[in-house]
Scaffold this active site. Sequence first.
Site, PDB file in Angstrom:
ATOM      1  NE  ARG A  21      -3.107   0.152   2.498  1.00  0.00           N
ATOM      2  CZ  ARG A  21      -4.214   0.292   4.129  1.00  0.00           C
ATOM      3  NH1 ARG A  21      -4.602  -0.937   5.075  1.00  0.00           N
ATOM      4  NH2 ARG A  21      -4.746   1.307   4.614  1.00  0.00           N
TER       5      ARG A  21
ATOM      6  CE1 TYR B 283     -11.647  14.733   1.712  1.00  0.00           C
ATOM      7  CE2 TYR B 283     -11.839  13.441  -0.564  1.00  0.00           C
ATOM      8  CZ  TYR B 283     -12.080  13.631   0.584  1.00  0.00           C
ATOM      9  OH  TYR B 283     -12.165  12.427   1.720  1.00  0.00           O
ATOM     10  N   PRO B 284      -8.539  18.588   0.112  1.00  0.00           N
ATOM     11  CG  PRO B 284      -7.699  20.416   0.577  1.00  0.00           C
ATOM     12  CD  PRO B 284      -8.238  19.545  -0.142  1.00  0.00           C
ATOM     13  CG  MET B 285      -9.110  14.994   5.239  1.00  0.00           C
ATOM     14  SD  MET B 285     -10.206  13.611   5.897  1.00  0.00           S
ATOM     15  CE  MET B 285     -10.639  14.372   7.186  1.00  0.00           C
ATOM     16  CG  ASN B 286      -7.247  21.174   9.237  1.00  0.00           C
ATOM     17  OD1 ASN B 286      -6.619  20.444   8.039  1.00  0.00           O
ATOM     18  ND2 ASN B 286      -7.771  21.952   8.694  1.00  0.00           N
ATOM     19  CE  LYS B 287     -10.484  12.821  11.960  1.00  0.00           C
ATOM     20  NZ  LYS B 287     -10.752  12.306  10.414  1.00  0.00           N
TER      21      LYS B 287
ATOM     22  CG  HIS C 220     -13.216   7.535   8.926  1.00  0.00           C
ATOM     23  ND1 HIS C 220     -14.261   8.209   8.324  1.00  0.00           N
ATOM     24  CD2 HIS C 220     -12.516   7.281   7.847  1.00  0.00           C
ATOM     25  CE1 HIS C 220     -14.021   8.914   7.302  1.00  0.00           C
ATOM     26  NE2 HIS C 220     -12.988   8.399   7.134  1.00  0.00           N
TER      27      HIS C 220
ATOM     28  CD  GLN D 219     -10.123   6.049   1.972  1.00  0.00           C
ATOM     29  OE1 GLN D 219     -10.844   6.735   1.069  1.00  0.00           O
ATOM     30  NE2 GLN D 219      -9.821   6.329   2.670  1.00  0.00           N
TER      31      GLN D 219
ATOM     32  CB  SER E  84     -16.539  12.460   8.009  1.00  0.00           C
ATOM     33  OG  SER E  84     -15.957  11.745   8.039  1.00  0.00           O
TER      34      SER E  84
END
Length: 289
Positions: A154, A168-172, A195, A208, A246
């Site tokens: 992987r 896309y970018p993301m945050n916690k 999740h 992914q 999420s």
Amino acid sequence: MRHPNVPEALDGWAILHRMFRFDRRRWDALDAERRQTIEREAAELLASLARDADADLGLAQTLGHKGDLLLTHYARSFDALGEMQTQVDKLALRDFLEPYESYVSILELGLYEHTAKIHAELRDRGLKPHSEDWNAAFDAMMDAAARDPRNAGRLWARIPRRRYVCFYPMNKKRDGADNWYATPYEERAKLMLEHGKIGRSFHGHVAQVISGSIGFDDWEWGVDLYADDPIVLKRLVYTMRFDEASSRFGEFGRFWTGMQFSVSQLGVFLAGVGSPALLADDAAEPALR
């Protein structure tokens, strides 16, 4: 990191996403011979990067006003990534590509469950935390995880060759009671397990790629989704909205969506005479005219 409250992660490819606007009208104004020369030079370089065992390259025609072309670069290190970036920037084609956005990250495999197991095993063995023996045992277990064929496959997998791509970018979130980093480890691990179950329910339909970008870019993670049907991408992202990791803690940046195509289809993209295709033999030599 060896901290009981901090999940470990395994790191793979260095990744650079580059979004460009293409000045199509200025390109079309060139004479045919000049267009052919520029196309040939670009196709030869991009094909060599895509074939390199220590690198990979993905091309996608993006939809909407946020750009026309998405280049996804994989390399073994940031230094190698910088060399790839410079090689592309020296192409004559770059005169017609206006940088719009970029994103720097490293392919990441999170180890919430595995981290807890390491700390529990070392505690059961009676080793003093952060002693020389404890550190050596910890590092040996992490090294074994990195060499596990399932993980190594992987970490160093090639860019998925599927037609449709979404990045896309993301945050916690870090907001009052909804602060991911102040939430107990056990709760975070449970949320990430749930999740992951949603993602695995789309196995075979979506590929992914999660990359870590804390300290490298404006967001904390980058997410690439690849599928043969764009509707599947919509369904996956929508389903995950109902997941607590999420719905409570997720913050998301801008989305880029488009169609991957083969290097040999670069001329189709540049000419704008149709939709450049993702061919079955994506490692073939570019069709130079």
